[in-house]
Design a protein around this motif. Structure first.
Motif, PDB file in Angstrom:
ATOM      1  N   GLY A 166      30.763  40.957  59.529  1.00 43.18           N
ATOM      2  CA  GLY A 166      30.739  40.670  60.965  1.00 43.18           C
ATOM      3  C   GLY A 166      31.371  39.354  61.359  1.00 43.18           C
ATOM      4  N   ILE A 167      32.144  38.742  60.445  1.00 46.89           N
ATOM      5  CA  ILE A 167      32.804  37.466  60.756  1.00 46.89           C
ATOM      6  C   ILE A 167      34.287  37.747  60.990  1.00 46.89           C
ATOM      7  CG2 ILE A 167      33.363  35.135  59.942  1.00 46.89           C
ATOM      8  CD1 ILE A 167      30.853  35.273  58.166  1.00 46.89           C
ATOM      9  N   ASN A 168      34.701  37.735  62.243  1.00 44.93           N
ATOM     10  CA  ASN A 168      36.089  38.013  62.582  1.00 44.93           C
ATOM     11  C   ASN A 168      36.999  36.938  62.008  1.00 44.93           C
ATOM     12  OD1 ASN A 168      35.477  40.336  64.065  1.00 44.93           O
ATOM     13  ND2 ASN A 168      35.097  39.152  65.929  1.00 44.93           N
ATOM     14  N   ASN A 169      38.127  37.346  61.451  1.00 44.96           N
ATOM     15  CA  ASN A 169      39.038  36.374  60.846  1.00 44.96           C
ATOM     16  C   ASN A 169      40.458  36.905  60.901  1.00 44.96           C
ATOM     17  OD1 ASN A 169      39.792  37.408  57.783  1.00 44.96           O
ATOM     18  ND2 ASN A 169      37.784  38.151  58.473  1.00 44.96           N
ATOM     19  N   ASN A 170      41.381  36.005  60.730  1.00 43.46           N
ATOM     20  CA  ASN A 170      42.802  36.331  60.825  1.00 43.46           C
ATOM     21  C   ASN A 170      43.458  36.040  59.485  1.00 43.46           C
ATOM     22  OD1 ASN A 170      45.258  36.993  62.055  1.00 43.46           O
ATOM     23  ND2 ASN A 170      45.666  34.859  62.593  1.00 43.46           N
ATOM     24  N   TRP A 171      43.879  37.102  58.763  1.00 43.12           N
ATOM     25  CA  TRP A 171      44.551  36.935  57.463  1.00 43.12           C
ATOM     26  C   TRP A 171      46.009  36.555  57.695  1.00 43.12           C
ATOM     27  CZ3 TRP A 171      48.712  38.932  54.784  1.00 43.12           C
ATOM     28  CH2 TRP A 171      48.731  38.764  53.401  1.00 43.12           C
ATOM     29  N   LEU A 172      46.455  35.505  57.037  1.00 39.60           N
ATOM     30  CA  LEU A 172      47.828  35.019  57.179  1.00 39.60           C
ATOM     31  C   LEU A 172      48.524  35.000  55.823  1.00 39.60           C
ATOM     32  CD1 LEU A 172      47.000  31.922  59.419  1.00 39.60           C
ATOM     33  CD2 LEU A 172      48.170  33.982  60.210  1.00 39.60           C
ATOM     34  N   ASP A 173      49.795  35.362  55.809  1.00 35.21           N
ATOM     35  CA  ASP A 173      50.614  35.245  54.603  1.00 35.21           C
ATOM     36  C   ASP A 173      51.243  33.857  54.621  1.00 35.21           C
ATOM     37  OD1 ASP A 173      52.509  35.327  52.569  1.00 35.21           O
ATOM     38  OD2 ASP A 173      53.083  37.409  52.979  1.00 35.21           O
ATOM     39  N   VAL A 174      50.779  32.990  53.722  1.00 32.09           N
ATOM     40  CA  VAL A 174      51.233  31.599  53.741  1.00 32.09           C
ATOM     41  C   VAL A 174      52.726  31.478  53.479  1.00 32.09           C
ATOM     42  CG1 VAL A 174      50.883  30.989  51.309  1.00 32.09           C
ATOM     43  CG2 VAL A 174      50.451  29.272  53.089  1.00 32.09           C
ATOM     44  N   ARG A 175      53.321  32.505  52.879  1.00 35.83           N
ATOM     45  CA  ARG A 175      54.757  32.472  52.620  1.00 35.83           C
ATOM     46  C   ARG A 175      55.569  32.510  53.913  1.00 35.83           C
ATOM     47  NH1 ARG A 175      54.913  37.427  48.505  1.00 35.83           N
ATOM     48  NH2 ARG A 175      53.681  38.228  50.258  1.00 35.83           N
ATOM     49  N   GLN A 176      54.934  32.938  54.982  1.00 31.85           N
ATOM     50  CA  GLN A 176      55.579  32.924  56.296  1.00 31.85           C
ATOM     51  C   GLN A 176      55.297  31.628  57.059  1.00 31.85           C
ATOM     52  OE1 GLN A 176      54.439  36.512  58.332  1.00 31.85           O
ATOM     53  NE2 GLN A 176      55.089  37.823  56.641  1.00 31.85           N
ATOM     54  N   LEU A 177      54.573  30.714  56.421  1.00 38.01           N
ATOM     55  CA  LEU A 177      54.218  29.442  57.054  1.00 38.01           C
ATOM     56  C   LEU A 177      54.847  28.240  56.351  1.00 38.01           C
ATOM     57  CD1 LEU A 177      50.395  30.102  57.541  1.00 38.01           C
ATOM     58  CD2 LEU A 177      52.195  30.384  59.249  1.00 38.01           C
ATOM     59  N   ILE A 178      54.800  28.229  55.028  1.00 41.80           N
ATOM     60  CA  ILE A 178      55.300  27.079  54.259  1.00 41.80           C
ATOM     61  C   ILE A 178      56.625  27.445  53.626  1.00 41.80           C
ATOM     62  CG2 ILE A 178      54.854  25.490  52.351  1.00 41.80           C
ATOM     63  CD1 ILE A 178      51.871  25.811  52.884  1.00 41.80           C
ATOM     64  N   LYS A 179      57.675  26.727  53.991  1.00 41.83           N
ATOM     65  CA  LYS A 179      59.021  26.963  53.467  1.00 41.83           C
ATOM     66  C   LYS A 179      59.406  25.837  52.512  1.00 41.83           C
ATOM     67  CE  LYS A 179      60.998  30.089  54.722  1.00 41.83           C
ATOM     68  NZ  LYS A 179      60.912  31.513  54.315  1.00 41.83           N
ATOM     69  N   THR A 180      60.109  26.212  51.455  1.00 44.28           N
ATOM     70  CA  THR A 180      60.462  25.253  50.401  1.00 44.28           C
ATOM     71  C   THR A 180      61.913  25.462  49.960  1.00 44.28           C
ATOM     72  OG1 THR A 180      59.887  26.696  48.539  1.00 44.28           O
ATOM     73  CG2 THR A 180      58.083  25.413  49.539  1.00 44.28           C
ATOM     74  N   ASP A 181      62.341  24.604  49.026  1.00 47.33           N
ATOM     75  CA  ASP A 181      63.606  24.855  48.334  1.00 47.33           C
ATOM     76  C   ASP A 181      63.366  25.928  47.267  1.00 47.33           C
ATOM     77  OD1 ASP A 181      62.303  23.603  46.234  1.00 47.33           O
ATOM     78  OD2 ASP A 181      63.545  21.797  46.260  1.00 47.33           O
ATOM     79  N   ASP A 182      64.375  26.181  46.434  1.00 48.56           N
ATOM     80  CA  ASP A 182      64.230  27.245  45.428  1.00 48.56           C
ATOM     81  C   ASP A 182      64.034  26.685  44.018  1.00 48.56           C
ATOM     82  OD1 ASP A 182      66.735  26.264  44.990  1.00 48.56           O
ATOM     83  OD2 ASP A 182      67.801  28.158  45.216  1.00 48.56           O
ATOM     84  N   TYR A 183      63.343  25.560  43.915  1.00 51.38           N
ATOM     85  CA  TYR A 183      62.980  24.995  42.614  1.00 51.38           C
ATOM     86  C   TYR A 183      61.721  25.728  42.152  1.00 51.38           C
ATOM     87  CZ  TYR A 183      62.611  21.319  39.028  1.00 51.38           C
ATOM     88  OH  TYR A 183      62.574  20.618  37.834  1.00 51.38           O
ATOM     89  N   TYR A 184      61.906  26.881  41.539  1.00 55.42           N
ATOM     90  CA  TYR A 184      60.781  27.747  41.203  1.00 55.42           C
ATOM     91  C   TYR A 184      59.803  27.065  40.248  1.00 55.42           C
ATOM     92  CZ  TYR A 184      63.694  31.152  43.511  1.00 55.42           C
ATOM     93  OH  TYR A 184      64.455  31.806  44.453  1.00 55.42           O
ATOM     94  N   ARG A 185      58.543  27.302  40.508  1.00 52.45           N
ATOM     95  CA  ARG A 185      57.372  26.776  39.777  1.00 52.45           C
ATOM     96  C   ARG A 185      57.014  25.342  40.170  1.00 52.45           C
ATOM     97  NH1 ARG A 185      57.406  27.762  33.558  1.00 52.45           N
ATOM     98  NH2 ARG A 185      55.204  27.254  33.844  1.00 52.45           N
ATOM     99  N   ASN A 186      57.857  24.661  40.946  1.00 51.60           N
ATOM    100  CA  ASN A 186      57.478  23.327  41.431  1.00 51.60           C
ATOM    101  C   ASN A 186      58.309  23.001  42.676  1.00 51.60           C
ATOM    102  OD1 ASN A 186      56.101  20.916  41.492  1.00 51.60           O
ATOM    103  ND2 ASN A 186      57.418  19.900  40.009  1.00 51.60           N
ATOM    104  N   ALA A 187      58.220  23.880  43.668  1.00 56.29           N
ATOM    105  CA  ALA A 187      59.098  23.799  44.834  1.00 56.29           C
ATOM    106  C   ALA A 187      58.720  22.626  45.742  1.00 56.29           C
ATOM    107  CB  ALA A 187      59.026  25.102  45.615  1.00 56.29           C
ATOM    108  N   LYS A 188      59.722  22.120  46.450  1.00 52.44           N
ATOM    109  CA  LYS A 188      59.524  21.012  47.389  1.00 52.44           C
ATOM    110  C   LYS A 188      59.539  21.548  48.818  1.00 52.44           C
ATOM    111  CE  LYS A 188      61.337  17.465  44.320  1.00 52.44           C
ATOM    112  NZ  LYS A 188      61.225  18.366  43.152  1.00 52.44           N
TER     113      LYS A 188
END
Length: 416
Positions: free
Chosen positions: A136-158
């Motif tokens: 009964g707790i209303n909540n909004n699920w968000l995909d963080v990949r659509q919020l935080i953008k980085t470079d393509d330094y995989y495994r330790n992105a900036k």
């Protein structure tokens, strides 16, 4: 708005997920954003999937099935109904994972790692979000990949802060209870990236910075920030308050409770960070804020294991000066070694580092072309912040000291 981060230990099973609800009921959840890590040891389980994808295809399906079984079992205990939509959501994410593994053409381990590993967070937040709704707790699920953008330094992105700020401001409704993933983000081509191991704390700090949050709380299975890891040191004490500067120092040296990158964005906007126990949510815990030093003033102990100590000297006994140092650091950077300690004299240079990318052998081959090289692997690096003579004596007891470095407030010792 408040930002809460729950780590893997807090949601490792159905009891943990139920306790998360209890924490929210006790401390409130209005105007709150929850960041959740992968459940339990799921990151390790997905690393095994990645390993089998590259090296042991026969075992790949069985390791994926273990991931499915683990999450389905938790969901079954929470919802007690095999027809609940959560099972279809879990299945959908697993099919996405399988589809990637079946169609991927890239041989780059780091790229594949980031595309696979984030399913731990996607699965955990899906289950937690649906259980919140179930209760009964209303909540909004968000995909963080659509919020935080980085470079393509995989495994330790900036982080690309400008794009991230824009997306977070545009997307997140401060008036709702929001839930999203830690650790993962995406690059400009929308491939998944990760922020470094234990990067969920950093995720919480990024979101708090961009939202001008009131505070960040990291919920742990310990009462707060301790002056030592109780797994390695006896009689660890709770630190009641820590300054940003002191906390950054401790994080830099490897204190495990706070991720090294977490504190910097919080300090810039003076957002307090609380570290509290999800087993006792009303206890004070530890606060990191704009104060001085630490309270109480006691030595703080940090240990990093599985380090590598490399000692160099020139073949012709010439001085190790700027040109040599430049060559050494260029090679350390090229092979992605995370340097923790350096020490040099006129004709010698020692460096202690983490071999996270398994590049030690090619690094040593390069160094041996120009230097006499001594290498000790599997060493331990101990750091004492605010050391005393007694703390040094106790630490060195029954250990072989390979390197020792002392500053005004900090002592570091490498031991075998």
């Amino acid at each position: 708005m408040r930002v809460f981060k729950f780590g893997g230990a807090s949601v490792k099973d159905a009891k943990g997920v139920k306790n998360l609800i209890s924490v929210l009921e006790q401390v409130g959840h209005d105007n709150t954003l929850i960041v959740v890590s992968a459940m339990g040891k799921m990151t390790n389980a997905l690393e095994l999937v990645i390993g089998h994808y590259f090296d042991n295809k026969k075992e790949l399906q069985s390791t994926i099935q273990e991931v499915v079984k683990y999450h389905n079992q938790i969901a079954l205990e929470l919802f007690e109904n095999e027809n609940h939509p959560v099972f279809k959501a879990i299945s959908g994410l697993i099919e996405e994972l399988k589809s990637f593994l079946n169609t991927n053409k890239s041989p780059d381990y780091n790229f594949v790692y980031d595309q696979v590993i984030g399913y731990g967070e996607l699965l955990s937040t899906t289950i937690v979000s649906q259980y919140l709704s179930f209760q009964g707790i209303n909540n909004n699920w968000l995909d963080v990949r659509q919020l935080i953008k980085t470079d393509d330094y995989y495994r330790n992105a900036k982080v690309n802060w400008q794009s991230t700020q824009h997306l977070i401001t545009k997307t997140i409704d401060n008036k709702k209870l929001n839930i999203t993933q830690g650790f993962i983000a995406s690059d400009k081509n929308n491939f998944t990236t990760t922020l470094g191991r234990e990067g969920s704390d950093y995720t919480a700090a990024i979101l708090a910075y961009c939202l001008n949050a009131e505070s960040v709380t990291i919920w742990k299975d310990v009462p707060g920030v301790l002056n030592a890891d109780p797994r390695y040191f006896e009689n660890a004490q709770l630190l009641h308050s820590i300054s940003y500067t002191e906390a950054i120092e401790l994080a830099f040296y490897g204190a495990s409770v706070i991720h090294p990158k977490t504190l910097q964005p919080l300090q810039r906007k003076e957002i307090p960070l609380y570290v509290k126990s999800f087993l006792n949510p009303n206890a004070a815990g530890t606060v990191v804020n704009k104060t001085q030093g630490i309270k109480p003033e006691v030595p703080c102990y940090i240990v990093k294991q599985n380090q590598v100590l490399v000692s160099l000297s020139t073949l012709d006994f010439s001085y190790i000066v700027e040109d040599n140092l430049s060559d050494i650091f260029n090679l350390l950077s090229k092979y992605k070694m995370k340097v923790d300690v350096i020490q040099n004299s006129a004709i010698s240079f020692s460096v202690c580092f983490e071999n996270n990318y398994d590049n030690l052998e090619p690094l040593l081959l390069h160094l041996k072309a120009k230097f006499k090289v001594t290498c000790n692997d599997n060493v331990s690096l101990y750091t004492i912040r605010h050391y005393s003579q007694k703390s040094i004596k106790d630490l060195e007891k029954d250990k072989t000291v390979l390197l020792k470095q002392m500053f005004q407030e900090t002592l570091q010792i490498v031991t075998k």
